[in-house]
Enzyme design. Structure first.
Site: not given
Length: 316
Positions: A127, A162, A212, A226, A234, A274, A283, A285
């Site tokens: 992040k 978050k 994703r 997702r 979420r 994401d 994000e 990752n």
């Protein structure tokens, strides 16, 4: 090419073999005849220029619940001399223990390939690194200041708050446009985490899905969409979201094209990004990305194989 690979990850007993990306990588390596070792980051030892760890040879892995792995007798592994590649795959939290692992693994750079590169992982937390691509992000703030959060919320209405170094959708909260409980939540975050937290405008398009996208050495390998479960906003699979097949939008391809060269240059071979609503990057990752099992199930692809191919090319 036959490779010797050490996998730095959480205990094998607790993994979900149906969806764990590290397990999928181990299965793929076994199919290729690679030598595998499993070790815990807490076993790393540096002395006199040598980085060693207690490790178990992985004799067998299979998709059989309760009988999914078989170890050999514990050995002492020299990560500079005894293996070709280290997969840094333990789950966050991204804390001092995690950082120390990257500092130690950095000492074998240039002799043993570490995936993902420990310096880049340390300097590109999910992040924070994403802020380099703010043009593709929803309105975002990183702060600990309640007054700043209140001002942000007044300008953008409903927001999501978050932790900066969380994972798996944990401790992600939505605050509605009326701002109720905003002060209490900011106070709680300030007490639980020493670092700032992230605040973003809530995107109603999350109902359409949180995509994703996995990139392997900077190239798109595949994606899943997702969607949130009932009563949730979420979409993380770990908190009840579900996956479906998907294609990339033109905006998502633009995002991947912008990220790809930087990921390659930084040695970030296995990355999951994401994107919400087909257009908003949230994000990047890099610590222990997931999703390849679901992607391969929907697309009939071999993302784990793509990752090993990229590793083999890097080793040369």
């Amino acid at each position: 090419m036959t490779l010797r690979a050490a996998v730095q990850m959480d205990p094998m007993d607790g993994i979900n073999i149906a969806g764990d990306s590290s397990f999928a990588l181990m299965l793929s390596a076994q199919e290729r005849g690679y030598s595998l070792f499993h070790y815990d980051v807490r076993g790393l030892t540096w002395e006199a220029g040598r980085l060693t760890t207690r490790a178990h040879p992985v004799l067998d892995v299979k998709r059989e619940a309760g009988n999914h792995y078989r170890f050999g007798d514990e050995v002492t592994l020299d990560l500079r001399r005894d293996v070709d590649v280290v997969l840094m795959r333990q789950d966050p939290p991204f804390d001092l223990g995690y950082l120390t692992g990257t500092w130690l693994l950095e000492r074998i750079r240039g002799e043993t390939l570490v995936v993902n590169d420990p310096v880049s992982v340390r300097n590109a937390p999910e992040k924070v690194y994403v802020l380099d691509f703010a043009d593709y992000m929803p309105p975002t703030m990183v702060t600990r200041d309640l007054g700043a959060v209140k001002d942000f919320q007044k300008r953008y209405g409903a927001v999501v708050i978050k932790p900066l170094h969380g994972n798996g959708g944990k401790a992600v909260f939505r605050i509605d446009a009326d701002g109720s409980n905003l002060g209490a939540l900011v106070e709680l975050f300030g007490q639980v985490w020493p670092e700032p937290f992230m605040v973003q405008q809530f995107l109603p398009s999350v109902a359409k899905g949180d995509k994703r996208i996995v990139l392997v050495d900077g190239e798109v390998a595949g994606a899943i969409n997702r969607k949130p479960g009932e009563g949730e906003f979420r979409s993380n699979l770990a908190v009840g979201g579900y996956a479906e097949a998907t294609e990339l939008t033109s905006r998502e391809r633009e995002i991947c094209d912008a990220l790809g060269p930087q990921l390659r240059e930084r040695g970030l071979i296995f990355v999951g990004i994401d994107v919400i609503g087909g257009e908003w990057l949230t994000e990047i990752n890099v610590t222990s990305p997931t999703g390849i099992v679901a992607i391969d199930r929907f697309n009939n692809s071999d993302t784990a194989g793509m990752i090993w191919d990229a590793i083999a090319r890097r080793i040369g």
